[in-house]
Design an enzyme around this catalytic site. Structure first.
Site, mmCIF file in Angstrom:
data_model
loop_
_atom_site.group_PDB
_atom_site.id
_atom_site.type_symbol
_atom_site.label_atom_id
_atom_site.label_comp_id
_atom_site.label_asym_id
_atom_site.label_seq_id
_atom_site.Cartn_x
_atom_site.Cartn_y
_atom_site.Cartn_z
ATOM 1 N N ARG A 12 1.099 -1.507 -0.381
ATOM 2 C CA ARG A 12 0.018 -0.290 -0.293
ATOM 3 C C ARG A 12 1.072 1.413 -0.056
ATOM 4 O O ARG A 12 0.560 2.631 -0.391
ATOM 5 C CB ARG A 12 -1.081 0.030 1.593
ATOM 6 N N GLN A 27 -9.505 8.803 8.795
ATOM 7 C CA GLN A 27 -9.220 7.531 8.626
ATOM 8 C C GLN A 27 -7.905 7.409 8.084
ATOM 9 O O GLN A 27 -7.825 5.824 8.139
ATOM 10 C CB GLN A 27 -10.527 6.436 8.458
ATOM 11 N N HIS A 63 -5.466 6.505 12.122
ATOM 12 C CA HIS A 63 -5.602 5.217 11.967
ATOM 13 C C HIS A 63 -4.536 5.068 12.064
ATOM 14 O O HIS A 63 -3.734 4.034 11.746
ATOM 15 C CB HIS A 63 -6.205 4.324 11.302
ATOM 16 N N CYS A 103 14.533 -1.425 15.945
ATOM 17 C CA CYS A 103 14.876 0.234 16.288
ATOM 18 C C CYS A 103 16.053 0.510 16.439
ATOM 19 O O CYS A 103 17.100 -0.735 16.700
ATOM 20 C CB CYS A 103 14.048 -0.528 17.098
ATOM 21 N N SER A 119 -18.151 4.227 4.717
ATOM 22 C CA SER A 119 -19.069 3.071 5.133
ATOM 23 C C SER A 119 -20.075 3.093 6.277
ATOM 24 O O SER A 119 -20.799 2.479 6.744
ATOM 25 C CB SER A 119 -18.290 1.776 4.616
ATOM 26 N N LEU A 141 -20.589 7.880 -1.724
ATOM 27 C CA LEU A 141 -21.269 7.512 -3.063
ATOM 28 C C LEU A 141 -22.722 6.329 -3.042
ATOM 29 O O LEU A 141 -23.698 6.762 -3.452
ATOM 30 C CB LEU A 141 -20.029 5.809 -3.444
ATOM 31 N N GLU A 142 -22.723 5.971 -1.993
ATOM 32 C CA GLU A 142 -24.186 5.345 -1.252
ATOM 33 C C GLU A 142 -24.654 5.867 0.325
ATOM 34 O O GLU A 142 -23.545 5.367 0.995
ATOM 35 C CB GLU A 142 -24.100 4.005 -1.493
HETATM 36 C C1 BV8 Z 1 -10.877 0.629 19.200
HETATM 37 C C2 BV8 Z 1 -6.030 0.272 9.591
HETATM 38 C C3 BV8 Z 1 -11.301 0.497 21.616
HETATM 39 C C4 BV8 Z 1 -5.595 1.029 8.416
HETATM 40 C C5 BV8 Z 1 -8.393 -0.216 9.850
HETATM 41 C C6 BV8 Z 1 -14.152 -5.949 19.024
HETATM 42 C C7 BV8 Z 1 -13.087 -5.787 19.691
HETATM 43 C C8 BV8 Z 1 -12.101 -4.452 19.891
HETATM 44 C C9 BV8 Z 1 -12.973 -3.570 18.679
HETATM 45 C C10 BV8 Z 1 -13.977 -3.789 18.701
HETATM 46 C C11 BV8 Z 1 -14.717 -4.831 18.917
HETATM 47 N N1 BV8 Z 1 -15.533 -5.292 17.952
HETATM 48 C C12 BV8 Z 1 -15.590 -3.171 18.109
HETATM 49 C C13 BV8 Z 1 -15.079 -3.178 17.783
HETATM 50 C C14 BV8 Z 1 -14.963 -1.689 17.696
HETATM 51 C C15 BV8 Z 1 -13.450 -2.239 16.611
HETATM 52 C C16 BV8 Z 1 -14.128 -1.440 14.824
HETATM 53 O O1 BV8 Z 1 -15.475 -0.415 14.853
HETATM 54 N N2 BV8 Z 1 -14.825 -2.464 14.560
HETATM 55 C C17 BV8 Z 1 -15.950 -2.740 13.436
HETATM 56 C C18 BV8 Z 1 -15.217 -3.288 12.385
HETATM 57 C C19 BV8 Z 1 -17.470 -3.294 14.220
HETATM 58 N N3 BV8 Z 1 -13.069 -0.720 15.853
HETATM 59 C C20 BV8 Z 1 -11.555 -0.794 17.076
HETATM 60 O O2 BV8 Z 1 -11.303 -1.954 17.447
HETATM 61 C C21 BV8 Z 1 -10.763 0.506 16.401
HETATM 62 N N4 BV8 Z 1 -10.613 0.638 17.704
HETATM 63 O O3 BV8 Z 1 -12.101 0.520 19.294
HETATM 64 O O4 BV8 Z 1 -10.056 0.824 20.448
HETATM 65 C C22 BV8 Z 1 -10.066 1.029 22.893
HETATM 66 C C23 BV8 Z 1 -10.499 1.201 23.872
HETATM 67 C C24 BV8 Z 1 -9.234 2.049 25.014
HETATM 68 C C25 BV8 Z 1 -8.125 1.444 24.849
HETATM 69 C C26 BV8 Z 1 -7.678 0.343 23.300
HETATM 70 C C27 BV8 Z 1 -8.854 -0.257 22.544
HETATM 71 C C28 BV8 Z 1 -9.578 1.202 15.696
HETATM 72 C C29 BV8 Z 1 -10.454 0.781 14.947
HETATM 73 C C30 BV8 Z 1 -9.377 1.379 13.305
HETATM 74 C C31 BV8 Z 1 -9.423 -0.773 12.437
HETATM 75 N N5 BV8 Z 1 -7.889 0.091 12.248
HETATM 76 N N6 BV8 Z 1 -7.492 0.121 9.161
HETATM 77 C C32 BV8 Z 1 -5.646 0.236 7.704
HETATM 78 O O5 BV8 Z 1 -4.998 -0.950 7.472
HETATM 79 O O6 BV8 Z 1 -5.605 1.237 6.929
HETATM 80 S S1 BV8 Z 1 -10.546 0.163 10.001
HETATM 81 C C33 BV8 Z 1 -10.085 0.427 8.163
HETATM 82 O O7 BV8 Z 1 -11.555 0.719 8.172
HETATM 83 C C34 BV8 Z 1 -9.706 1.794 7.352
HETATM 84 O O8 BV8 Z 1 -8.910 1.945 8.454
HETATM 85 C C35 BV8 Z 1 -10.943 2.606 7.563
HETATM 86 O O9 BV8 Z 1 -10.081 3.177 7.627
HETATM 87 C C36 BV8 Z 1 -11.556 2.529 7.838
HETATM 88 C C37 BV8 Z 1 -13.457 2.314 7.652
HETATM 89 O O10 BV8 Z 1 -13.928 1.981 6.365
HETATM 90 P P1 BV8 Z 1 -13.423 2.969 5.010
HETATM 91 O O11 BV8 Z 1 -12.931 3.940 5.254
HETATM 92 O O12 BV8 Z 1 -14.771 3.298 5.379
HETATM 93 O O13 BV8 Z 1 -13.895 2.140 4.153
HETATM 94 P P2 BV8 Z 1 -14.499 1.369 2.904
HETATM 95 O O14 BV8 Z 1 -14.449 0.722 2.004
HETATM 96 O O15 BV8 Z 1 -15.991 0.991 4.555
HETATM 97 O O16 BV8 Z 1 -15.995 2.488 2.741
HETATM 98 C C38 BV8 Z 1 -15.605 3.431 1.731
HETATM 99 C C39 BV8 Z 1 -16.859 4.189 1.272
HETATM 100 O O17 BV8 Z 1 -16.723 5.017 0.369
HETATM 101 C C40 BV8 Z 1 -17.929 2.972 1.087
HETATM 102 O O18 BV8 Z 1 -19.256 4.236 1.580
HETATM 103 C C41 BV8 Z 1 -17.954 3.843 -0.537
HETATM 104 O O19 BV8 Z 1 -19.688 3.921 -0.879
HETATM 105 C C42 BV8 Z 1 -17.355 5.094 -1.118
HETATM 106 N N7 BV8 Z 1 -17.033 5.258 -1.733
HETATM 107 C C43 BV8 Z 1 -16.126 4.693 -2.488
HETATM 108 N N8 BV8 Z 1 -15.789 4.582 -3.185
HETATM 109 C C44 BV8 Z 1 -16.246 6.756 -3.435
HETATM 110 C C45 BV8 Z 1 -17.484 6.692 -2.208
HETATM 111 N N9 BV8 Z 1 -17.861 7.981 -2.039
HETATM 112 C C46 BV8 Z 1 -17.632 8.464 -2.396
HETATM 113 N N10 BV8 Z 1 -16.848 8.477 -3.896
HETATM 114 C C47 BV8 Z 1 -16.858 7.384 -4.614
HETATM 115 N N11 BV8 Z 1 -15.464 7.434 -5.730
#
Ligand code: BV8
Length: 231
Positions: free
Chosen positions: A59, A93, A111, A138, A180, A205-206
């Site tokens: 990436r 993000q 992130h 490191c 999303s 987008l949606e």
């Molecule tokens: C936290 C790494 C607490 C970077 C990412 C169980 C255990 C632990 C945590 C959890 C759990 N259950 C739930 C959680 C919380 C969890 C979570 O939310 N899980 C989800 C899946 C249910 N969250 C976490 O764990 C977070 N930390 O809660 O910590 C804590 C508290 C105290 C102490 C310690 C900890 C951490 C979340 C970060 C995870 N890392 N990735 C990388 O690899 O990039 S997440 C990953 O998804 C990316 O970071 C990305 O940014 C993120 C969101 O995705 P989107 O950006 O929305 O992308 P996606 O493809 O989904 O959607 C794209 C959108 O664009 C679509 O809607 C599409 O329609 C649109 N689109 C497409 N083309 C276009 C467009 N729009 C306009 N124009 C276009 N042309």
């Protein structure tokens, strides 16, 4: 006397899609080939560091492709920031560098980002341009320890959360672009902005999973709807 509104913008992978960067959850998305738990969790990194390093190395390399450039949506946000100055905050993000390359300054990578790595033990950060290899270590531990991407994985605390919460509590406008609404705490920001009495807008987008929480929404490609909305 403050005459300009406080604006917080949140972006996700969708804002970079038209620059040629894959999103996560589309049919051909990044998670298609890599299960999240293998490449975006600390456990996955412990299990197979080479796989995770390569997921992020690929990436990072993509961002050196001359075809990958900031698009009109990134540039429209720079214009908005220039008009608002310190009353504008961009929270992304995304871990790509397209917002910086477009000229964004008031920017938080909640992130993490691809161009920083850190000691897997002490957390000491290093700017990084190339691939991370198994040999890279490191310079802060003895013996030197493995370096990891400075990326927030599932179960890890996103960066600068108190600064983001303070900005949301004070904001007049919250604009979510290209996400999303799958991932928390980012997907919950709209609720914090609503509680602050802000106008909340989804540009995507949606409809996202959190569509019902936004006061207004405009759908289409980011390079079309973001400049239209900003100007
Ligand atoms: C936290 C790494 C607490 C970077 C990412 C169980 C255990 C632990 C945590 C959890 C759990 N259950 C739930 C959680 C919380 C969890 C979570 O939310 N899980 C989800 C899946 C249910 N969250 C976490 O764990 C977070 N930390 O809660 O910590 C804590 C508290 C105290 C102490 C310690 C900890 C951490 C979340 C970060 C995870 N890392 N990735 C990388 O690899 O990039 S997440 C990953 O998804 C990316 O970071 C990305 O940014 C993120 C969101 O995705 P989107 O950006 O929305 O992308 P996606 O493809 O989904 O959607 C794209 C959108 O664009 C679509 O809607 C599409 O329609 C649109 N689109 C497409 N083309 C276009 C467009 N729009 C306009 N124009 C276009 N042309």
């Amino acid at each position: 006397m403050q005459t300009l509104p406080n604006v917080v913008v949140l972006t996700g992978a969708g804002i970079s899609a038209e620059s040629g960067i894959q999103t996560f959850r589309a049919a051909d998305g990044l998670w298609e080939n890599y299960p999240v738990e293998d490449v975006a969790t600390p456990e996955g990194f412990e299990r197979n560091p080479q796989l995770v390093q390569e997921f992020y190395n690929a990436r990072r390399r993509k961002l050196f492709d001359p075809a990958v450039q900031p698009n009109a949506a990134h540039l429209a946000l720079v214009q908005l920031e220039q008009a608002l100055g310190k009353y504008f905050l961009l929270v992304t993000q995304n871990i790509d560098n397209l917002h910086e390359r477009a000229g964004s300054k008031n920017l938080i990578h909640m992130h993490g980002d691809l161009f920083t790595v850190r000691c897997s033990w002490s957390g000491k950060e290093y700017p990084w341009q190339g691939d991370i290899t198994e040999q890279d270590r490191c310079d802060c531990c003895s013996p030197p320890r493995r370096l990891r991407p400075h990326i927030v994985w599932f179960g890890e605390m996103p960066l600068e959360m108190s600064r983001i919460s303070t900005a949301l509590a004070d904001c007049d406008y919250f604009i979510s672009i290209g996400t999303s609404g799958n991932v928390y705490p980012a997907a919950g920001f709209v609720q914090e902005a609503n509680l602050a009495g802000a106008e909340t807008i989804e540009l995507n987008l949606e409809p996202s999973l959190t569509r019902s929480r936004f006061k207004q929404a405009h759908y289409g490609k980011a390079t079309q709807i973001v400049p239209q909305f900003v100007n």
